[in-house]
Design a protein around this motif. Structure first.
Motif, PDB file in Angstrom:
ATOM      1  N   SER A 219       0.827  -1.204   0.000  1.00  0.00           N
ATOM      2  CA  SER A 219       0.000   0.000   0.000  1.00  0.00           C
ATOM      3  C   SER A 219       0.857   1.248   0.000  1.00  0.00           C
ATOM      4  O   SER A 219       0.515   2.260  -0.622  1.00  0.00           O
ATOM      5  CB  SER A 219      -0.921   0.009   1.227  1.00  0.00           C
ATOM      6  OG  SER A 219      -2.077  -0.764   0.989  1.00  0.00           O
ATOM      7  N   THR A 220       1.991   1.189   0.700  1.00  0.00           N
ATOM      8  CA  THR A 220       2.881   2.351   0.750  1.00  0.00           C
ATOM      9  C   THR A 220       3.431   2.688  -0.628  1.00  0.00           C
ATOM     10  O   THR A 220       3.426   3.846  -1.047  1.00  0.00           O
ATOM     11  CB  THR A 220       4.040   2.087   1.724  1.00  0.00           C
ATOM     12  OG1 THR A 220       3.516   1.829   3.028  1.00  0.00           O
ATOM     13  CG2 THR A 220       4.977   3.285   1.788  1.00  0.00           C
ATOM     14  N   VAL A 221       3.895   1.687  -1.352  1.00  0.00           N
ATOM     15  CA  VAL A 221       4.493   1.968  -2.660  1.00  0.00           C
ATOM     16  C   VAL A 221       3.440   2.433  -3.657  1.00  0.00           C
ATOM     17  O   VAL A 221       3.698   3.342  -4.459  1.00  0.00           O
ATOM     18  CB  VAL A 221       5.263   0.736  -3.185  1.00  0.00           C
ATOM     19  CG1 VAL A 221       4.336  -0.365  -3.649  1.00  0.00           C
ATOM     20  CG2 VAL A 221       6.213   1.138  -4.318  1.00  0.00           C
ATOM     21  N   VAL A 222       2.245   1.857  -3.612  1.00  0.00           N
ATOM     22  CA  VAL A 222       1.179   2.312  -4.512  1.00  0.00           C
ATOM     23  C   VAL A 222       0.787   3.741  -4.169  1.00  0.00           C
ATOM     24  O   VAL A 222       0.579   4.581  -5.055  1.00  0.00           O
ATOM     25  CB  VAL A 222      -0.031   1.364  -4.439  1.00  0.00           C
ATOM     26  CG1 VAL A 222      -1.206   1.934  -5.231  1.00  0.00           C
ATOM     27  CG2 VAL A 222       0.331  -0.016  -4.973  1.00  0.00           C
ATOM     28  N   ALA A 223       0.701   4.047  -2.869  1.00  0.00           N
ATOM     29  CA  ALA A 223       0.353   5.406  -2.443  1.00  0.00           C
ATOM     30  C   ALA A 223       1.391   6.410  -2.924  1.00  0.00           C
ATOM     31  O   ALA A 223       1.060   7.556  -3.261  1.00  0.00           O
ATOM     32  CB  ALA A 223       0.227   5.460  -0.924  1.00  0.00           C
ATOM     33  N   GLN A 224       2.662   6.008  -2.980  1.00  0.00           N
ATOM     34  CA  GLN A 224       3.704   6.910  -3.465  1.00  0.00           C
ATOM     35  C   GLN A 224       3.511   7.233  -4.941  1.00  0.00           C
ATOM     36  O   GLN A 224       3.716   8.373  -5.376  1.00  0.00           O
ATOM     37  CB  GLN A 224       5.078   6.278  -3.222  1.00  0.00           C
ATOM     38  CG  GLN A 224       5.480   6.248  -1.753  1.00  0.00           C
ATOM     39  CD  GLN A 224       6.760   5.474  -1.503  1.00  0.00           C
ATOM     40  OE1 GLN A 224       7.254   4.752  -2.372  1.00  0.00           O
ATOM     41  NE2 GLN A 224       7.306   5.607  -0.308  1.00  0.00           N
ATOM     42  N   TYR A 225       3.087   6.250  -5.717  1.00  0.00           N
ATOM     43  CA  TYR A 225       2.802   6.519  -7.131  1.00  0.00           C
ATOM     44  C   TYR A 225       1.626   7.486  -7.265  1.00  0.00           C
ATOM     45  O   TYR A 225       1.648   8.394  -8.116  1.00  0.00           O
ATOM     46  CB  TYR A 225       2.490   5.213  -7.867  1.00  0.00           C
ATOM     47  CG  TYR A 225       3.714   4.431  -8.296  1.00  0.00           C
ATOM     48  CD1 TYR A 225       4.509   4.874  -9.350  1.00  0.00           C
ATOM     49  CD2 TYR A 225       4.073   3.262  -7.647  1.00  0.00           C
ATOM     50  CE1 TYR A 225       5.628   4.162  -9.757  1.00  0.00           C
ATOM     51  CE2 TYR A 225       5.201   2.535  -8.043  1.00  0.00           C
ATOM     52  CZ  TYR A 225       5.973   2.992  -9.094  1.00  0.00           C
ATOM     53  OH  TYR A 225       7.090   2.290  -9.487  1.00  0.00           O
ATOM     54  N   VAL A 226       0.592   7.285  -6.456  1.00  0.00           N
ATOM     55  CA  VAL A 226      -0.575   8.179  -6.517  1.00  0.00           C
ATOM     56  C   VAL A 226      -0.170   9.605  -6.154  1.00  0.00           C
ATOM     57  O   VAL A 226      -0.601  10.576  -6.788  1.00  0.00           O
ATOM     58  CB  VAL A 226      -1.693   7.663  -5.585  1.00  0.00           C
ATOM     59  CG1 VAL A 226      -2.852   8.652  -5.539  1.00  0.00           C
ATOM     60  CG2 VAL A 226      -2.190   6.297  -6.045  1.00  0.00           C
ATOM     61  N   GLU A 227       0.684   9.760  -5.134  1.00  0.00           N
ATOM     62  CA  GLU A 227       1.145  11.088  -4.734  1.00  0.00           C
ATOM     63  C   GLU A 227       1.951  11.731  -5.862  1.00  0.00           C
ATOM     64  O   GLU A 227       1.811  12.930  -6.134  1.00  0.00           O
ATOM     65  CB  GLU A 227       2.003  10.989  -3.469  1.00  0.00           C
ATOM     66  CG  GLU A 227       1.240  10.587  -2.215  1.00  0.00           C
ATOM     67  CD  GLU A 227       0.239  11.632  -1.772  1.00  0.00           C
ATOM     68  OE1 GLU A 227       0.475  12.835  -2.024  1.00  0.00           O
ATOM     69  OE2 GLU A 227      -0.793  11.259  -1.181  1.00  0.00           O
TER      70      GLU A 227
END
Length: 363
Positions: free
Chosen positions: A259-267
């Motif tokens: 979830s952290t890595v996907v959230a970084q892409y979204v940011e």
């Protein structure tokens, strides 16, 4: 993007997080011992490790609260005691001063009902103090953010597919977008779960230990195959490792890290929206509904046991309702420009809408 070794390590077993007992572990009749027996019972009837972790976590919270008030044995717990604990949860404030959400309060109380029901059934206590405990009303909240199809493409395009980890991340996000699977489910995928011939993926023992077979779609399959051909051989030092998605150390990925890595892409996409794996899950369900999918098919995709859980997405998939509103409500057209009413839909969209309504009227 950070892809440090420590961040990708597999997390310890959930049950290993509880090293210290609450109360006196030598007291075979105390609350702690009763909790251990209950957890053993749940394990024998098929509760998952993650499910047992959640139950133990919330029972420990109650036991710790009870011991502070000299309530040490199941026989000491009465209906007023549980109601007192419920009031305490309601008034509790976190470090930032915020109260517990209604969902959090409910989550902490539900395991108590199952625990005391079992204690009553086994004769450990004469009556169930939680039998008629009123729980906080369940609130079905809409997802805070949902990506449009164009926004999804912006996020996906950020993965550097020229590197093994970037290619893995693209395959990860394509899997999430195509299927709406949970982060735990995607983290547990194995090589044999991808059926390229039939273009499907098998979710083994998803939530509630339910299996389901999902369509993968040609694009997601393409990126998974690219990852398997070009990236995974460079990450997998152990050829016997069955896990599909691997970290830089060649091991299975931590679901929280996913979830952290996907959230970084979204940011990085700078969309003004936030979220991780579940954001893709919400977006998949909403976009499929907006494009005409029957809600029961969405239920099957998401793995919801009850249709009522899926119906929240009908409130998010508002496009059709918005088009009907714009076409029929006099106040939806905000002004006249060049003799044509201007609203939230284009003339082309209104024409398509009217054709669809006329087709439905002829059926």
């Amino acid at each position: 993007m950070r892809t440090g070794r420590a961040s990708e390590r597999s997390q310890a077993s959930p049950r290993q997080r509880f090293a210290q007992p609450v109360g006196d572990p030598r007291d075979a009749t105390g609350l702690y011992a009763a909790m251990r027996r209950y957890l053993a019972h749940r394990a024998t009837i098929g509760s998952t490790e993650q499910g047992l972790y959640g139950v133990e976590r919330y029972l420990r919270d109650f036991i710790a609260w009870a011991h502070e008030r000299a309530i040490t044995h199941p026989q000491h717990v009465s209906r007023p005691v549980l109601e007192r604990y419920q009031r305490w949860l309601y008034h509790y404030r976190k470090r930032d001063g915020a109260p517990l959400s209604v969902a959090s309060q409910r989550s902490k109380l539900v395991p108590l009902r199952g625990w005391f029901k079992w204690l009553t059934r086994t004769g450990a206590i004469p009556a169930n103090p939680a039998a008629d405990l009123d729980l906080p009303r369940r609130i079905r909240r809409l997802p805070r953010s949902v990506l449009t199809a164009r926004e999804v493409e912006q996020v996906l395009a950020l993965a550097d597919t020229g590197t093994p980890l970037g290619l893995r991340d693209r395959a990860l996000m394509e899997l999430l977008y195509a299927t709406g699977m949970r982060r735990m489910e995607v983290a547990h995928l194995e090589l044999g779960d991808i059926d390229a011939e039939r273009c499907v993926v098998l979710i083994r023992e998803g939530k509630g230990r339910r299996d389901r077979l999902l369509p993968l779609g040609e694009r997601a399959l393409h990126w998974v195959q690219q990852y398997l051909d070009r990236a995974r051989p460079l990450l997998a030092w152990n050829l016997a490792e069955p896990t599909l998605l691997l970290g830089s150390e060649g091991r299975a990925l931590n679901p929280v890290w996913l979830s952290t890595v996907v959230a970084q892409y979204v940011e990085r996409a700078e969309l003004g929206k936030h979220g991780g794996c579940h954001l893709f899950r919400h977006s998949m369900a909403t976009l499929m509904l907006e494009n005409g999918a029957d809600i029961r098919f969405i239920q099957a995709m998401l793995g919801h046991a009850e249709l009522s859980t899926t119906q929240i997405y009908t409130q998010v998939a508002i496009r059709q309702l918005q088009q009907v509103h714009a076409a029929t409500h006099p106040g939806a057209k905000r002004r006249e420009v060049g003799g044509e009413a201007q609203g939230c839909t284009t003339p082309e969209a209104r024409d398509v809408l009217w054709e669809a309504l006329e087709d439905e009227a002829d059926e």
